[in-house]
Design a protein around this motif. Structure first.
Motif, short mmCIF file in Angstrom:
data_model
loop_
_atom_site.label_atom_id
_atom_site.label_comp_id
_atom_site.label_asym_id
_atom_site.label_seq_id
_atom_site.Cartn_x
_atom_site.Cartn_y
_atom_site.Cartn_z
N GLY A 10 0.79 -1.22 0.00
CA GLY A 10 0.00 0.00 0.00
C GLY A 10 0.82 1.27 0.00
N HIS A 11 2.14 1.14 0.14
CA HIS A 11 3.01 2.32 0.18
C HIS A 11 4.21 2.14 -0.76
CE1 HIS A 11 0.81 3.88 3.66
NE2 HIS A 11 0.81 2.63 4.12
N GLU A 12 4.01 1.43 -1.84
CA GLU A 12 5.10 1.14 -2.76
C GLU A 12 5.50 2.38 -3.56
OE1 GLU A 12 2.24 -0.58 -2.58
OE2 GLU A 12 2.66 -2.73 -2.37
N GLN A 22 21.95 -1.63 -6.37
CA GLN A 22 21.29 -0.69 -5.47
C GLN A 22 19.97 -0.23 -6.08
OE1 GLN A 22 24.69 1.96 -3.43
NE2 GLN A 22 24.78 2.02 -5.66
N ILE A 23 18.97 -0.04 -5.22
CA ILE A 23 17.70 0.50 -5.67
C ILE A 23 17.83 2.02 -5.81
CG2 ILE A 23 15.27 0.84 -5.11
CD1 ILE A 23 15.36 -1.78 -3.55
N ARG A 24 17.40 2.54 -6.93
CA ARG A 24 17.36 3.98 -7.18
C ARG A 24 15.89 4.41 -7.24
NH1 ARG A 24 22.46 6.89 -7.64
NH2 ARG A 24 24.05 5.27 -7.95
N ASP A 25 15.58 5.52 -6.58
CA ASP A 25 14.21 6.00 -6.48
C ASP A 25 13.81 6.75 -7.75
OD1 ASP A 25 11.73 6.80 -5.59
OD2 ASP A 25 12.50 8.44 -4.34
N LEU A 26 12.68 6.36 -8.34
CA LEU A 26 12.17 7.00 -9.56
C LEU A 26 10.96 7.90 -9.30
CD1 LEU A 26 12.25 4.19 -12.30
CD2 LEU A 26 13.47 6.37 -12.37
N SER A 27 10.59 8.09 -8.04
CA SER A 27 9.32 8.76 -7.75
C SER A 27 9.30 10.23 -8.13
CB SER A 27 8.96 8.59 -6.26
OG SER A 27 9.98 9.08 -5.43
N GLN A 28 10.46 10.84 -8.41
CA GLN A 28 10.46 12.22 -8.90
C GLN A 28 10.16 12.29 -10.39
OE1 GLN A 28 14.20 14.01 -7.81
NE2 GLN A 28 13.70 14.09 -5.63
N HIS A 29 10.14 11.13 -11.04
CA HIS A 29 9.93 11.11 -12.49
C HIS A 29 8.61 10.45 -12.88
CE1 HIS A 29 14.05 12.45 -13.45
NE2 HIS A 29 14.38 11.80 -12.33
N ILE A 30 8.17 9.44 -12.13
CA ILE A 30 6.89 8.78 -12.40
C ILE A 30 6.20 8.51 -11.07
CG2 ILE A 30 7.50 7.75 -14.62
CD1 ILE A 30 8.18 5.15 -13.14
N ASP A 31 4.87 8.43 -11.13
CA ASP A 31 4.11 8.19 -9.89
C ASP A 31 4.13 6.74 -9.47
OD1 ASP A 31 2.50 7.40 -12.04
OD2 ASP A 31 0.65 7.80 -10.94
N ASP A 32 4.24 5.83 -10.45
CA ASP A 32 4.24 4.40 -10.18
C ASP A 32 4.62 3.70 -11.49
OD1 ASP A 32 3.94 1.98 -8.88
OD2 ASP A 32 1.88 2.32 -8.24
N PHE A 63 10.57 -6.00 -1.91
CA PHE A 63 10.26 -5.90 -3.33
C PHE A 63 8.78 -6.21 -3.52
CE2 PHE A 63 14.83 -6.44 -3.70
CZ PHE A 63 15.15 -5.67 -4.81
N ALA A 64 8.07 -5.30 -4.14
CA ALA A 64 6.67 -5.52 -4.48
C ALA A 64 6.58 -6.08 -5.90
CB ALA A 64 5.90 -4.21 -4.38
N SER A 104 -4.71 -12.37 -7.17
CA SER A 104 -3.69 -13.35 -6.76
C SER A 104 -2.30 -12.74 -6.74
CB SER A 104 -3.70 -14.55 -7.70
OG SER A 104 -3.16 -14.21 -8.98
N ILE A 105 -2.14 -11.56 -7.35
CA ILE A 105 -0.81 -10.96 -7.51
C ILE A 105 -0.25 -10.54 -6.15
CG2 ILE A 105 0.41 -8.95 -8.44
CD1 ILE A 105 -1.47 -9.10 -10.86
N THR A 106 1.02 -10.84 -5.97
CA THR A 106 1.71 -10.47 -4.75
C THR A 106 3.19 -10.27 -5.05
OG1 THR A 106 2.01 -11.12 -2.43
CG2 THR A 106 2.20 -12.85 -4.06
N GLY A 107 3.92 -9.76 -4.08
CA GLY A 107 5.34 -9.53 -4.28
C GLY A 107 6.12 -10.82 -4.41
#
Length: 282
Positions: A10-12, A22-32, A63-64, A104-107
């Motif tokens: 719910g907070h992905e 390494q995980i890089r954050d994309l939230s400044q470029h796309i919402d999801d 990881f979701a 049925s979808i899950t991480g």
């Protein structure tokens, strides 16, 4: 690119995996990460971003599922000749299609919950294809132009519901948590030759499935072409392309999942999943 979603349920947030893991954050470029952001134009914009400009996500992360708002989860049955043989049926003259409930979808590493009273829940490692633009009546030659990326799917199945309950396969395929996928969506330029990817699945450290996509009866381009003759494929839709031999149903005697089991599965270039099996919690 290896696109992903990370964070608690719910907070992905959207992200990508860099070359150092390494995980890089994309939230400044796309919402999801969903159908709209999987278009060829959107993916090209993401590829043009300087990856070093993206914030590194600190700490251990869940990881979701790498795509949200999935519209259709379409599966292909009996698409490996040796798997068809172990289940006692002939290779179908056309692809066998069925739907898996999107609920049925899950991480990829979330717990798998056995349905209430289940005695015959089974595993299936599969290559997943995610659609990037609307596909209607596409040719086999053009089919790969409609692919946003590829991923690992565990197409879990409750065999009693699927085979013995007088109905379509969706009864045994759509149970809650029976559709783990991820850990990332790998774009075609990094996925390698999807007609020759090794794949495997273990239960409690014991190898159950060892296969390769080269033994698929109907290949990815044909499947996209074929399915698009019956329904339009929308951005974000998933196609799960079938499993190699080694499922519990095919063993003598059959072997099924129980509480406490741990599944680990992987496809070459596409990452690894791990799920713990838990009993019904209701």
């Amino acid at each position: 690119m290896k696109l992903l979603r990370y964070g608690q349920v719910g907070h992905e947030k959207p992200g990508l995996l860099d070359n150092d893991g390494q995980i890089r954050d994309l939230s400044q470029h796309i919402d999801d990460i969903h159908g709209t952001t999987l278009s060829p134009q959107s993916l090209q914009k993401l590829k043009n971003i300087d990856i070093n400009s993206l914030p590194i996500v600190q700490g251990e992360q869940r990881f979701a599922e790498p795509v949200s708002r999935v519209g259709k989860f379409i599966c292909v049955g009996l698409n490996y000749a040796d798997h068809a043989a172990e289940t006692g049926v002939s290779v179908p003259s056309e692809p066998v299609l069925f739907m898996k409930a999107t609920s049925s979808i899950t991480g990829p590493n979330d717990d798998v919950m056995l349905p209430k009273g289940s005695q015959k829940s089974d595993w299936e490692v599969e290559l997943g294809v995610v659609i990037g633009k609307e596909a209607k009546y596409v040719s086999e030659e053009d089919a790969l132009d409609y692919v946003a990326g590829f991923c690992v799917i565990n197409d879990l199945s409750e065999r009693e519901y699927q085979i013995e309950r007088q109905g379509q396969w969706c009864k045994g395929k759509g149970c809650d948590t029976f559709g783990p996928f991820g850990p990332y969506l790998v774009t075609p330029d990094e996925a390698g030759d999807v007609d020759n990817l090794s794949m495997w699945l273990e239960v409690n450290g014991q190898r159950m499935q060892t296969g390769n996509t080269k033994t698929m009866v109907y290949k990815v381009p044909f499947l996209i072409h074929y399915i698009s003759q019956f329904m339009s494929l929308q951005p974000g839709d998933i196609i799960s392309t079938g499993t190699p031999p080694g499922v519990g149903l095919g063993m003598t005697p059959p072997l099924y999942l129980k509480e406490g089991d741990v599944m680990k599965l992987s496809i070459e270039n596409l990452g690894e999943q791990q799920q713990k099996v838990v009993s019904y919690q209701g």
